[in-house]
Design an enzyme around this catalytic site. Structure first.
Site, PDB file in Angstrom:
ATOM      1  N   ILE A  30      43.156   8.907  22.161  1.00 19.03           N
ATOM      2  CA  ILE A  30      43.773   7.751  22.204  1.00 19.03           C
ATOM      3  C   ILE A  30      42.987   7.073  23.656  1.00 19.03           C
ATOM      4  O   ILE A  30      42.456   5.842  23.465  1.00 19.03           O
ATOM      5  CB  ILE A  30      45.203   7.781  22.717  1.00 19.03           C
TER       6      ILE A  30
ATOM      7  N   ASP B 272      39.786  14.755  38.321  1.00 19.49           N
ATOM      8  CA  ASP B 272      41.083  15.241  37.951  1.00 19.49           C
ATOM      9  C   ASP B 272      42.213  14.556  38.369  1.00 19.49           C
ATOM     10  O   ASP B 272      42.273  14.515  39.733  1.00 19.49           O
ATOM     11  CB  ASP B 272      41.005  16.804  38.654  1.00 19.49           C
TER      12      ASP B 272
ATOM     13  N   ASN C  41      46.333   7.068  31.170  1.00 17.18           N
ATOM     14  CA  ASN C  41      46.118   7.515  29.630  1.00 17.18           C
ATOM     15  C   ASN C  41      46.290   9.332  29.844  1.00 17.18           C
ATOM     16  O   ASN C  41      46.774   9.824  29.243  1.00 17.18           O
ATOM     17  CB  ASN C  41      45.038   7.022  28.985  1.00 17.18           C
TER      18      ASN C  41
ATOM     19  N   TYR D 128      58.107  16.927  29.770  1.00 17.86           N
ATOM     20  CA  TYR D 128      57.239  16.022  28.950  1.00 17.86           C
ATOM     21  C   TYR D 128      57.920  14.631  29.150  1.00 17.86           C
ATOM     22  O   TYR D 128      57.696  13.774  29.367  1.00 17.86           O
ATOM     23  CB  TYR D 128      56.583  16.547  27.521  1.00 17.86           C
TER      24      TYR D 128
ATOM     25  N   LYS E 263      57.245  11.259  30.944  1.00 17.60           N
ATOM     26  CA  LYS E 263      57.010  10.128  30.457  1.00 17.60           C
ATOM     27  C   LYS E 263      58.100   8.690  30.844  1.00 17.60           C
ATOM     28  O   LYS E 263      57.662   7.825  30.869  1.00 17.60           O
ATOM     29  CB  LYS E 263      56.747  10.318  28.716  1.00 17.60           C
TER      30      LYS E 263
ATOM     31  N   THR F  41      45.556  12.819  17.233  1.00 19.11           N
ATOM     32  CA  THR F  41      44.511  13.403  18.058  1.00 19.11           C
ATOM     33  C   THR F  41      44.692  15.070  18.244  1.00 19.11           C
ATOM     34  O   THR F  41      45.491  15.467  17.498  1.00 19.11           O
ATOM     35  CB  THR F  41      44.728  12.877  19.376  1.00 19.11           C
TER      36      THR F  41
HETATM   37  P1  NDP Z   1      44.162  14.417  24.369  1.00  9.71           P
HETATM   38  O1  NDP Z   1      44.136  15.513  24.498  1.00  9.71           O
HETATM   39  O2  NDP Z   1      42.702  13.884  23.546  1.00  9.71           O
HETATM   40  O3  NDP Z   1      43.859  13.571  25.470  1.00  9.71           O
HETATM   41  C1  NDP Z   1      44.077  13.887  26.912  1.00  9.71           C
HETATM   42  C2  NDP Z   1      43.202  13.573  27.832  1.00  9.71           C
HETATM   43  O4  NDP Z   1      43.756  13.920  29.004  1.00  9.71           O
HETATM   44  C3  NDP Z   1      41.787  14.294  27.718  1.00  9.71           C
HETATM   45  O5  NDP Z   1      40.727  13.486  27.570  1.00  9.71           O
HETATM   46  C4  NDP Z   1      41.776  15.016  28.684  1.00  9.71           C
HETATM   47  O6  NDP Z   1      40.500  15.201  29.272  1.00  9.71           O
HETATM   48  C5  NDP Z   1      42.480  14.340  30.012  1.00  9.71           C
HETATM   49  N1  NDP Z   1      43.222  15.107  30.975  1.00  9.71           N
HETATM   50  C6  NDP Z   1      44.252  16.142  30.886  1.00  9.71           C
HETATM   51  N2  NDP Z   1      44.310  16.562  31.884  1.00  9.71           N
HETATM   52  C7  NDP Z   1      43.529  15.780  32.812  1.00  9.71           C
HETATM   53  C8  NDP Z   1      43.533  16.158  34.219  1.00  9.71           C
HETATM   54  N3  NDP Z   1      44.328  17.080  35.082  1.00  9.71           N
HETATM   55  N4  NDP Z   1      42.696  15.327  34.882  1.00  9.71           N
HETATM   56  C9  NDP Z   1      41.917  14.349  34.190  1.00  9.71           C
HETATM   57  N5  NDP Z   1      42.000  14.280  32.889  1.00  9.71           N
HETATM   58  C10 NDP Z   1      43.067  14.796  32.109  1.00  9.71           C
HETATM   59  O7  NDP Z   1      45.396  13.687  23.488  1.00  9.71           O
HETATM   60  P2  NDP Z   1      45.626  12.118  23.302  1.00  9.71           P
HETATM   61  O8  NDP Z   1      44.661  11.341  23.311  1.00  9.71           O
HETATM   62  O9  NDP Z   1      46.786  12.232  22.235  1.00  9.71           O
HETATM   63  O10 NDP Z   1      46.555  11.878  24.517  1.00  9.71           O
HETATM   64  C11 NDP Z   1      46.749  10.726  25.456  1.00  9.71           C
HETATM   65  C12 NDP Z   1      47.739  10.413  26.011  1.00  9.71           C
HETATM   66  O11 NDP Z   1      48.610   9.822  25.106  1.00  9.71           O
HETATM   67  C13 NDP Z   1      48.456  11.159  26.730  1.00  9.71           C
HETATM   68  O12 NDP Z   1      49.045  10.939  27.994  1.00  9.71           O
HETATM   69  C14 NDP Z   1      49.716  11.774  25.826  1.00  9.71           C
HETATM   70  O13 NDP Z   1      50.761  12.104  26.301  1.00  9.71           O
HETATM   71  C15 NDP Z   1      49.988  10.301  25.017  1.00  9.71           C
HETATM   72  N6  NDP Z   1      50.664  10.390  23.949  1.00  9.71           N
HETATM   73  C16 NDP Z   1      49.957  10.944  22.846  1.00  9.71           C
HETATM   74  C17 NDP Z   1      50.434  10.933  21.792  1.00  9.71           C
HETATM   75  C18 NDP Z   1      50.167  11.928  20.360  1.00  9.71           C
HETATM   76  O14 NDP Z   1      50.834  11.890  19.523  1.00  9.71           O
HETATM   77  N7  NDP Z   1      48.685  11.926  20.359  1.00  9.71           N
HETATM   78  C19 NDP Z   1      51.855  10.393  21.413  1.00  9.71           C
HETATM   79  C20 NDP Z   1      52.475   9.370  22.666  1.00  9.71           C
HETATM   80  C21 NDP Z   1      51.441   9.689  23.728  1.00  9.71           C
HETATM   81  P3  NDP Z   1      40.031  16.878  30.048  1.00  9.71           P
HETATM   82  O15 NDP Z   1      40.788  17.846  29.185  1.00  9.71           O
HETATM   83  O16 NDP Z   1      38.468  16.763  29.908  1.00  9.71           O
HETATM   84  O17 NDP Z   1      40.446  16.652  31.530  1.00  9.71           O
END
Ligand code: NDP
Length: 249
Positions: A16, A55, A82, A147, A151, A182
């Protein structure tokens, strides 16, 4: 439309976040995309997409990272917290380490990202803060108390800030997607399959049916809403939760 604006999208290297970063860059913004994995960010980088390792669970990493981005590309005018982890666990299996990890990423991370971005945003005459919450920010998700709490917390933060900055040229909104196609979905399918002892197809069906129109959301449907909140005529939309789930939550 967004020429000359600097946006920061945490977790902008994947899913996303990447769709949002691309949508904002398409409108002319310079976008800082952040995450922990440098190789993932570098792969995603491109025209107007600038990688930054940061981070969100580490306050110093967030304040240092955002200062670095401001130095390189000017004040942050669009802030999209995000980055998140989406893992479900029954309460009796939720130890403090798990609870803290979810809160640190989803809620502390959003708090630090917004606070550090606002410092430079407030010196400008236009700003947008758009938090990526979830259907779990609106209603309770079974088996995912941590979670859901994180949220809901993001929405509380956004609503409160929209009151604090009333009358100023900065708006605060939350976007709440249902299950979106995703990596998180692939990981959840495996977890549900193993936990419930069902097939991957059945596990996927459970998630798809949570969305009111019974299909997964595309990341581009979420990014379109974020781009709209940055577009002309959006200045009176403030303190809102925009649900993207094919119907009412
Ligand atoms: P992804 O797993 O693709 O995205 C999560 C992102 O967060 C990654 O790019 C990851 O990068 C980053 N991230 C995680 N932990 C950390 C950290 N400690 N520091 C910095 N970056 C971090 O999943 P989505 O794109 O689906 O999720 C994006 C958002 O959308 C989230 O907040 C999720 O809760 C929300 N969401 C998703 C839904 C879905 O069904 N997919 C539905 C509703 C909400 P890296 O690991 O490299 O740090």
């Amino acid at each position: 439309m967004l020429d000359g604006k600097h946006a920061i999208v945490t977790g902008g290297g994947t899913g996303i976040g990447l769709a949002i970063a691309r949508a904002l860059a398409d409108q002319g913004a310079a976008v800082t995309i952040t995450g922990r994995r440098r190789e993932v960010l570098e792969e995603a980088a491109g025209d107007r997409l600038h990688p930054l390792v940061m981070d969100v669970t580490d306050e110093a990493s967030v304040s240092g990272g955002i200062a670095q981005a401001v130095e390189a590309r000017g004040p942050v005018q669009i802030c999209v917290p995000n980055a998140g982890v989406a893992e479900g666990r029954a309460l009796h299996k939720t130890d403090t380490e798990f609870w803290r990890r979810v809160m640190a990423t989803n809620l502390d991370g959003a708090f630090w990202t917004i606070r550090e971005s606002l410092g430079s945003m407030r010196q400008t005459d236009w700003g947008r803060v758009i938090a990526i919450s979830s259907v779990a920010g609106i209603r309770g998700l079974k088996g995912a108390a941590a979670y859901t709490a994180s949220k809901h917390g993001m929405i509380g933060l956004i609503r409160s800030l929209s009151e604090d900055y009333l009358g100023q040229p900065i708006t605060f909104n939350a976007v709440c997607p249902g299950y979106t196609d995703t990596e998180i979905i692939s990981r959840n399918v495996e977890t549900i399959r193993d936990r419930a002892g069902i097939s991957e197809e059945e596990a996927m069906k459970i998630m798809v049916h949570t969305n009111r129109h019974k299909r997964l959301i595309e990341p581009e449907e979420v990014s379109a809403a974020v781009a709209w909140l940055c577009g002309p005529g959006s200045q009176s939309i403030n303190g809102q939760t925009i649900e993207i789930m094919g119907g009412q939550s």
